[in-house]
Write a protein that holds these residues in place. Sequence first.
Motif, PDB file in Angstrom:
ATOM      1  N   LEU A 183      37.225  36.043  17.431  1.00 26.61           N
ATOM      2  CA  LEU A 183      37.720  36.638  17.038  1.00 26.61           C
ATOM      3  C   LEU A 183      37.905  37.879  18.449  1.00 26.61           C
ATOM      4  CD1 LEU A 183      37.485  37.565  13.466  1.00 26.61           C
ATOM      5  CD2 LEU A 183      38.970  36.022  14.440  1.00 26.61           C
ATOM      6  N   LEU A 184      37.192  37.023  19.064  1.00 19.88           N
ATOM      7  CA  LEU A 184      37.308  38.069  20.779  1.00 19.88           C
ATOM      8  C   LEU A 184      38.439  38.179  21.870  1.00 19.88           C
ATOM      9  CD1 LEU A 184      33.425  39.226  21.287  1.00 19.88           C
ATOM     10  CD2 LEU A 184      34.979  40.712  19.809  1.00 19.88           C
ATOM     11  N   PRO A 185      38.459  38.877  22.050  1.00 25.29           N
ATOM     12  CA  PRO A 185      39.549  38.719  22.446  1.00 25.29           C
ATOM     13  C   PRO A 185      39.182  37.862  24.405  1.00 25.29           C
ATOM     14  CG  PRO A 185      39.747  41.040  22.758  1.00 25.29           C
ATOM     15  CD  PRO A 185      38.290  40.302  22.228  1.00 25.29           C
ATOM     16  N   ASN A 186      40.402  37.637  24.635  1.00 26.68           N
ATOM     17  CA  ASN A 186      39.953  35.810  25.727  1.00 26.68           C
ATOM     18  C   ASN A 186      39.056  36.688  27.134  1.00 26.68           C
ATOM     19  OD1 ASN A 186      41.085  34.054  24.520  1.00 26.68           O
ATOM     20  ND2 ASN A 186      43.178  33.784  25.924  1.00 26.68           N
ATOM     21  N   PHE A 187      39.095  37.953  27.527  1.00 29.79           N
ATOM     22  CA  PHE A 187      38.779  38.487  28.956  1.00 29.79           C
ATOM     23  C   PHE A 187      37.214  38.499  28.579  1.00 29.79           C
ATOM     24  CE2 PHE A 187      39.205  42.584  26.658  1.00 29.79           C
ATOM     25  CZ  PHE A 187      38.640  43.184  26.858  1.00 29.79           C
ATOM     26  N   CYS A 188      37.104  38.790  26.965  1.00 26.65           N
ATOM     27  CA  CYS A 188      35.497  38.964  27.369  1.00 26.65           C
ATOM     28  C   CYS A 188      34.636  37.903  26.860  1.00 26.65           C
ATOM     29  CB  CYS A 188      35.000  39.966  25.379  1.00 26.65           C
ATOM     30  SG  CYS A 188      35.924  40.617  24.373  1.00 26.65           S
ATOM     31  N   HIS A 189      35.370  36.364  27.345  1.00 25.26           N
ATOM     32  CA  HIS A 189      34.488  36.014  27.205  1.00 25.26           C
ATOM     33  C   HIS A 189      34.605  35.144  28.901  1.00 25.26           C
ATOM     34  CE1 HIS A 189      33.663  35.191  23.276  1.00 25.26           C
ATOM     35  NE2 HIS A 189      34.819  35.029  23.168  1.00 25.26           N
ATOM     36  N   GLU A 190      35.221  35.621  29.873  1.00 27.62           N
ATOM     37  CA  GLU A 190      35.448  35.599  31.155  1.00 27.62           C
ATOM     38  C   GLU A 190      34.566  36.417  32.495  1.00 27.62           C
ATOM     39  OE1 GLU A 190      37.394  33.033  32.276  1.00 27.62           O
ATOM     40  OE2 GLU A 190      38.633  33.037  30.340  1.00 27.62           O
ATOM     41  N   PRO A 191      33.205  35.474  32.885  1.00 21.85           N
ATOM     42  CA  PRO A 191      32.502  35.776  33.786  1.00 21.85           C
ATOM     43  C   PRO A 191      33.221  36.914  35.155  1.00 21.85           C
ATOM     44  CG  PRO A 191      32.660  33.459  34.342  1.00 21.85           C
ATOM     45  CD  PRO A 191      33.400  33.663  33.083  1.00 21.85           C
ATOM     46  N   TRP A 192      32.489  37.258  35.623  1.00 20.29           N
ATOM     47  CA  TRP A 192      33.126  38.259  36.748  1.00 20.29           C
ATOM     48  C   TRP A 192      31.856  39.561  37.151  1.00 20.29           C
ATOM     49  CZ3 TRP A 192      32.568  44.097  36.941  1.00 20.29           C
ATOM     50  CH2 TRP A 192      32.145  44.753  35.460  1.00 20.29           C
ATOM     51  N   CYS A 193      32.156  40.084  38.840  1.00 18.86           N
ATOM     52  CA  CYS A 193      31.392  40.509  38.932  1.00 18.86           C
ATOM     53  C   CYS A 193      31.706  42.082  39.888  1.00 18.86           C
ATOM     54  CB  CYS A 193      29.822  39.926  39.535  1.00 18.86           C
ATOM     55  SG  CYS A 193      30.476  39.246  40.721  1.00 18.86           S
ATOM     56  N   TYR A 194      30.924  42.918  40.515  1.00 14.62           N
ATOM     57  CA  TYR A 194      31.754  43.764  41.335  1.00 14.62           C
ATOM     58  C   TYR A 194      31.128  42.873  43.039  1.00 14.62           C
ATOM     59  CZ  TYR A 194      31.345  47.757  38.628  1.00 14.62           C
ATOM     60  OH  TYR A 194      32.170  47.983  37.015  1.00 14.62           O
ATOM     61  N   VAL A 195      32.237  42.889  43.948  1.00 15.49           N
ATOM     62  CA  VAL A 195      32.189  42.253  45.082  1.00 15.49           C
ATOM     63  C   VAL A 195      31.887  43.512  46.267  1.00 15.49           C
ATOM     64  CG1 VAL A 195      33.016  40.958  43.865  1.00 15.49           C
ATOM     65  CG2 VAL A 195      34.610  41.949  44.596  1.00 15.49           C
ATOM     66  N   ASP A 196      32.251  43.012  46.845  1.00 16.10           N
ATOM     67  CA  ASP A 196      32.171  43.414  48.871  1.00 16.10           C
ATOM     68  C   ASP A 196      33.428  43.908  49.433  1.00 16.10           C
ATOM     69  OD1 ASP A 196      30.776  44.368  50.710  1.00 16.10           O
ATOM     70  OD2 ASP A 196      32.056  42.909  52.205  1.00 16.10           O
ATOM     71  N   PHE A 197      33.876  44.859  50.031  1.00 17.70           N
ATOM     72  CA  PHE A 197      35.172  44.956  49.937  1.00 17.70           C
ATOM     73  C   PHE A 197      35.609  44.185  50.830  1.00 17.70           C
ATOM     74  CE2 PHE A 197      38.436  47.849  52.091  1.00 17.70           C
ATOM     75  CZ  PHE A 197      39.227  46.800  52.154  1.00 17.70           C
ATOM     76  N   GLU A 198      34.618  44.551  52.186  1.00 11.31           N
ATOM     77  CA  GLU A 198      35.041  43.745  53.335  1.00 11.31           C
ATOM     78  C   GLU A 198      35.209  42.595  53.399  1.00 11.31           C
ATOM     79  OE1 GLU A 198      36.190  45.272  55.755  1.00 11.31           O
ATOM     80  OE2 GLU A 198      36.202  47.337  55.056  1.00 11.31           O
ATOM     81  N   SER A 199      33.917  41.704  52.620  1.00  8.26           N
ATOM     82  CA  SER A 199      33.524  40.513  52.988  1.00  8.26           C
ATOM     83  C   SER A 199      35.135  39.741  51.593  1.00  8.26           C
ATOM     84  CB  SER A 199      32.300  40.212  52.088  1.00  8.26           C
ATOM     85  OG  SER A 199      31.508  40.274  52.697  1.00  8.26           O
ATOM     86  N   CYS A 200      35.460  40.412  50.545  1.00  7.80           N
ATOM     87  CA  CYS A 200      36.094  39.079  50.038  1.00  7.80           C
ATOM     88  C   CYS A 200      37.487  40.154  50.715  1.00  7.80           C
ATOM     89  CB  CYS A 200      36.660  40.218  48.846  1.00  7.80           C
ATOM     90  SG  CYS A 200      35.084  39.588  47.602  1.00  7.80           S
ATOM     91  N   LEU A 201      37.867  40.748  51.662  1.00  6.79           N
ATOM     92  CA  LEU A 201      39.461  41.137  52.539  1.00  6.79           C
ATOM     93  C   LEU A 201      39.424  40.085  53.187  1.00  6.79           C
ATOM     94  CD1 LEU A 201      41.536  43.111  52.334  1.00  6.79           C
ATOM     95  CD2 LEU A 201      40.400  44.305  54.329  1.00  6.79           C
ATOM     96  N   LYS A 202      38.795  39.362  53.450  1.00  2.62           N
ATOM     97  CA  LYS A 202      39.121  38.068  54.250  1.00  2.62           C
ATOM     98  C   LYS A 202      39.005  36.985  54.081  1.00  2.62           C
ATOM     99  CE  LYS A 202      36.446  40.545  58.204  1.00  2.62           C
ATOM    100  NZ  LYS A 202      34.941  40.748  59.349  1.00  2.62           N
TER     101      LYS A 202
END
Length: 659
Positions: free
Chosen positions: A76-95
């Motif tokens: 019954l939980l919203p879909n986003f609760c089951h989605e994995p994520w993490c904090y990322v490095d800005f400079e690396s992800c920008l490229k």
Amino acid sequence: RDLTPVYEGYVMTVTETKTNNHDCPCIDPQSVLENRLPLCTNATSFPYCYPANFGESCATHDIGVLPECTGSNSTLLPNFCHEPWCYVDFESCLKSPETFYRSDYFPGSKLYYSYDTCGSKSRPYDLFKTSHAIKGKDLVAVIPEIYYPFQFKRNSLMEIAGYDGQEYWNNSVPWEGAVISYINAIVAISDAKSLRFVHRSRGSKLAGLNSVYTDSVHDVYSGLANFGASIFWVTAERAQMARHTIPFDTDKIRLWAPRPSYDESIINSFKLLASPFSFWLWVLLVTVIITVSCFSVWFANKGSNLNAWHEAFHSDHYRNGSIKTKIRVALPVITSSIMMNFTYFFASGVEFDLLSLYPYRLLMVGFSFFILISYQTYVAKLASNLTRKTVLGFVNSIDEVIASSKIICAPPAIKEELVKRWPDAKFVFNDNAKDLFAGVIDNYREGKCDLIAGSDADYFIAEHQMKQICDLGLMATDVCLLEIPLAFPIKSDLAAGLSYWMHVAKFYGITYSQYLEEIMLDPPCPLTMSQYIVVDDKPLKPSDFGFVWMSFSLCLLAAIGLKLKQKFFPKHVKRGIRRNNTSLADYDRDIMTSGRGVGNTIVKSEEISDKFVINSTPQNVEYAETSHGHNLLQRKTNFEVEISPKFTADEIKSLFEHV
């Protein structure tokens, strides 16, 4: 991994998922947050504390932490609760090709997060946050004024209450109107808990703003209300104070000018008659008629109704004559042909001559079809134009207003927008009026301006404003000065949520225009040019046919003049009957014969009666025809001829022995 959170003393199990994309790697948020423990945010929308390694690697971090992701039944939980994520490095992800976003969990920090780097959907939490921003909220909407039919209250007599009466300041009196119904319908399908309408604060006026609407936006900015409920223009000043929802309508600011006068002149009557066709189409029509006339003369044959034209060009008098003689013979024939074909065109039909040859018949078939299409098209256009009046002195463009140095009264709420858009125009703003529109009307009544910059939403819909516009004799022009979106000013954290439900409402058939149409009133006077100049079922007056009467009168007077000239100033012929006639009437009076030398008969002047009757039988008459195409042999054997020259009886009898 088993992690022990620092919030509410329970043990949470977080599922570790695939490793992150190395082009956009996960990071330890402690390095950014300066090793703050516990991870507690001071954001008003997210008053939670989180585990020390919250968002450190790809995992379903939100389960058991966020209130939306807490519960015994995970399905019954919203879909986003089951989605994995993490904090990322800005400079690396920008490229990298991965999408990532700045976190609003910890204001002031430079944390960025990504679902893509963990193989998840792009931004499931952001979408959930947007659609649930008003979930469970007790919403408070501020209304700037009583303004029928947008938002209004009723007094004890169930009449519409005054603009700023005691009913407005009494929150226990219910609100009605198109905007109220629209907002209530949106909240009903949303996940908001409740909705309450309130009046603006009296202190907002002390902020020195230019209208009660901007005062209400200030109340939203000050946190006294969640959003404003009315037809708010999105202006630069208001955008600086508060966010706005998506627009629910667009308002046009157009010029309103005094009603123009009607043009009932003879020249205008002529223009109306000519208006169905353009100038070059008229030129084409006249060219076709003249061309048909010339070919009609060429295709004329002996024995047909056009025999006279045929004989004129085949006589010895024409063949052996000089250029001047040929012109004098050809000109009346071609002129008669042009007059005949113009008559055909005006009568919308042609005469089919059974004695003519096929070239002339085919010419008339094509000409008759040309007349049919031209006539039907002209009549259809003319019928519409004759019931419309032509106006004088109306405003057609803003450039015309600027060139004539006319002054425009305008509401101060859009002063910045108008001045920037039209820097060369002359505007007058009344910043001291008690409301937005009273100042505009007051300035116009005091003669401070020539035109008004008025809102469609006000002058076309609001009953009170429509009556004032009619009393002032004003009318909307087609000159649009601005197009301004209408939206609700709202607190930043709720803007996306209410906008989301406004968009969803469209799929339920909930629109602002739907509620507005239910209570709109017909204007008490014509407010647009189309309403002003179109007169339905109005009988035409003689003046509408002024040019028609003038044209007919000129033709009639010309015909009478020619007849009087023939009667009182006859042409005396001393040397016989000649064809060097000085008028079309003289030419038509001459009897065209089969070429037996009548034109060479020598007669003597002698006084006789002007009328002479010749009794004849078919055996005595070979062939006779006038220029009008009447075969006298087929018509009758007794006919009357009017003789202008003075002939003797014997000479008349001798003459007609040749006919």
